[in-house]
Scaffold this active site. Structure first.
Site, PDB file in Angstrom:
ATOM      1  N   LYS A  84      -9.531   4.112   1.063  1.00  0.00           N
ATOM      2  CA  LYS A  84     -10.280   4.715  -0.048  1.00  0.00           C
ATOM      3  C   LYS A  84     -11.645   5.208   0.442  1.00  0.00           C
ATOM      4  O   LYS A  84     -12.094   6.292   0.081  1.00  0.00           O
ATOM      5  CB  LYS A  84     -10.424   3.710  -1.199  1.00  0.00           C
ATOM      6  CG  LYS A  84      -9.083   3.454  -1.910  1.00  0.00           C
ATOM      7  CD  LYS A  84      -9.091   2.298  -2.891  1.00  0.00           C
ATOM      8  CE  LYS A  84      -7.672   2.036  -3.410  1.00  0.00           C
ATOM      9  NZ  LYS A  84      -7.554   0.887  -4.306  1.00  0.00           N
ATOM     10  N   GLN A 136     -11.003  -4.314  -6.163  1.00  0.00           N
ATOM     11  CA  GLN A 136      -9.641  -4.311  -5.621  1.00  0.00           C
ATOM     12  C   GLN A 136      -8.867  -5.528  -6.130  1.00  0.00           C
ATOM     13  O   GLN A 136      -9.376  -6.652  -6.114  1.00  0.00           O
ATOM     14  CB  GLN A 136      -9.698  -4.298  -4.081  1.00  0.00           C
ATOM     15  CG  GLN A 136      -8.350  -4.136  -3.397  1.00  0.00           C
ATOM     16  CD  GLN A 136      -7.690  -2.784  -3.637  1.00  0.00           C
ATOM     17  OE1 GLN A 136      -8.352  -1.787  -3.905  1.00  0.00           O
ATOM     18  NE2 GLN A 136      -6.376  -2.747  -3.562  1.00  0.00           N
ATOM     19  N   ASP A 177     -10.874   2.935 -12.137  1.00  0.00           N
ATOM     20  CA  ASP A 177      -9.496   2.430 -12.034  1.00  0.00           C
ATOM     21  C   ASP A 177      -8.801   2.433 -13.396  1.00  0.00           C
ATOM     22  O   ASP A 177      -7.583   2.260 -13.464  1.00  0.00           O
ATOM     23  CB  ASP A 177      -9.521   0.989 -11.511  1.00  0.00           C
ATOM     24  CG  ASP A 177      -8.982   0.878 -10.101  1.00  0.00           C
ATOM     25  OD1 ASP A 177      -8.177   1.733  -9.708  1.00  0.00           O
ATOM     26  OD2 ASP A 177      -9.353  -0.089  -9.410  1.00  0.00           O
TER      27      ASP A 177
END
Ligand code: GUN
Length: 291
Positions: free
Chosen positions: A54, A98, A121
Site C-alpha cells: 500500500k 490493517q 477502508d
C-alpha cells in the site's frame, strides 16, 4: 478456453494513472499531497506484506504515506490514542488500520474511533450502516468489494435482476460485497459454511464472487455457463516446482472454470491490484473532502 479475462492489473493501472494525474493537478494548484496513514499492530507477516504494498502504491501516485507500527502487546487505549492523533493530523486524509488486529483488541471500538471523513477502508460502523440502508450513501466503500464491482460492471454494466452469489460473509469482503450488489439491483444470495446444496446454489449465479479463503473450492461444474466469476481468494498451495515452494491460487479452480464462465478474474492479477487502486481513489476522495 471460452472465458474472457477480467484483467484487474490493467484496470488498476489505469485507475492509478488517473489518481496520479489528479494528485499532480492538486499539487500544481498549491494544495498539499493527499496523505494516508497506516496503522499496523503486531507482526502478522501477511499484514506486513499488504501494508508495504500500500505504501509503495501511494508513493507511485504522489500520495504521502505515513506508517505507524505498534507491538502486538499494545493496549486498546494506545491504539485508540494513535487513531485520535491521526484524526487530528492535517497531513493525514485517510487512516487505514490493517486487519486483523491481534486478539485481545476490540476491533469495533478501534474502527469506531476513526473519523468517518478519514475512513478510507469504509469499515467505520456509520459507513457500513449507510451502505446497508436504502437512500443513504457511505462516504467510503470498502476497497476489495468496490474493486470487484468495477470488474463486474466492466463485464456486465446492467446488474438489474441478475442472480449474484457471494461465497463468504466476512466483514471485509463478503458482507459489503453483498450490500453493493443489492444496491445495484442484483438478486443476491450469500453462501457460507452452513449453506446447503452449495454447488446447486452457485450454479444459479450469473455473477459469482468467491471470498472464502479455500484453495480451488469452486469447481468448473459449479459454474453457470457464461457467468461472471470474480475470485477474491489468495491461497498459498505447496508446489515444489516453484522457486518459493508454493504458488498462489484463488478460491476457484481457474483451469476448469475458464472453460465454462463468460468472464473470469485471474489470481494473481485480478482482484488484488484493484483493492489497492480503490484505496488510492478513496484517499484522493478524502483529500478532496478535506478541501
Ligand atoms: N485485511 C485484509 N484486507 C484488508 C483491507 O482491505 N483493509 C484492512 N484495513 N485490512 C485488511
Amino acid at each position: 478456453m471460452t472465458a474472457q479475462i477480467l484483467d484487474g492489473a490493467a484496470v488498476a493501472e489505469k485507475i492509478r494513472a488517473d489518481v496520479a494525474q489528479a494528485v499532480a493537478e492538486r499539487l500544481a494548484q498549491g494544495r498539499p499531497a493527499p496523505g494516508l496513514a497506516t496503522v499496523l499492530v503486531g507482526d502478522n507477516p501477511a499484514s506486513h506484506v499488504y501494508v508495504r504494498s500500500k505504501h509503495k502504491a501511494c508513493q507511485q501516485v504522489g500520495i504521502q504515506s505515513f506508517g505507524y507500527e505498534l507491538p502486538a502487546t499494545a493496549s486498546q487505549a494506545e491504539v485508540e490514542a494513535l487513531v485520535r492523533e491521526l484524526n487530528a493530523d492535517p497531513r493525514v486524509n485517510g487512516i487505514l488500520v490493517q486487519l486483523p488486529l491481534p486478539s485481545g483488541l476490540d476491533e469495533e471500538r478501534v474502527l469506531s474511533a476513526i473519523s468517518i471523513e478519514k475512513d478510507v477502508d469504509g469499515f467505520h460502523p456509520l459507513n457500513i450502516g449507510r451502505l446497508a440502508q436504502k437512500g443513504r450513501d457511505p462516504l467510503f466503500v470498502p476497497c476489495t468489494p468496490a474493486g470487484c464491482m468495477v470488474l463486474i460492471e466492466s463485464a456486465l454494466p446492467d446488474l438489474n435482476g441478475v442472480n449474484a452469489v457471494v461465497l463468504g460473509r466476512s466483514n471485509i469482503v463478503g458482507m459489503p460485497m453483498a450490500l453493493l450488489l443489492v444496491r445495484a439491483n442484483a438478486t443476491v444470495t450469500v453462501c457460507h459454511s452452513r449453506t446447503r446444496n452449495l454447488r446447486e446454489v452457485v450454479r444459479q449465479a450469473d455473477v459469482l464472487v468467491a471470498a472464502v479463503g479455500r484453495a480451488e473450492m469452486v469447481r468448473g461444474d459449479w459454474i453457470k455457463p457464461g457467468a461472471v466469476v470474480v475470485d477474491v481468494g489468495m491461497n498459498r498451495v505447496e508446489d515444489p516446482t516453484r522457486p518459493k515452494g508454493y504458488r498462489l491460487t484463488g478460491d476457484v479452480c481457474f483451469d476448469e472454470a475458464k472453460e465454462v464462465a463468460g468472464w473470469i478474474t485471474p489470481v494473481p492479477g485480478g482482484v488484488g491490484p484493484m483493492t489497492i487502486a480503490m484505496l488510492l481513489q478513496n484517499t484522493l476522495r478524502a483529500a478532496r473532502l478535506a478541501g
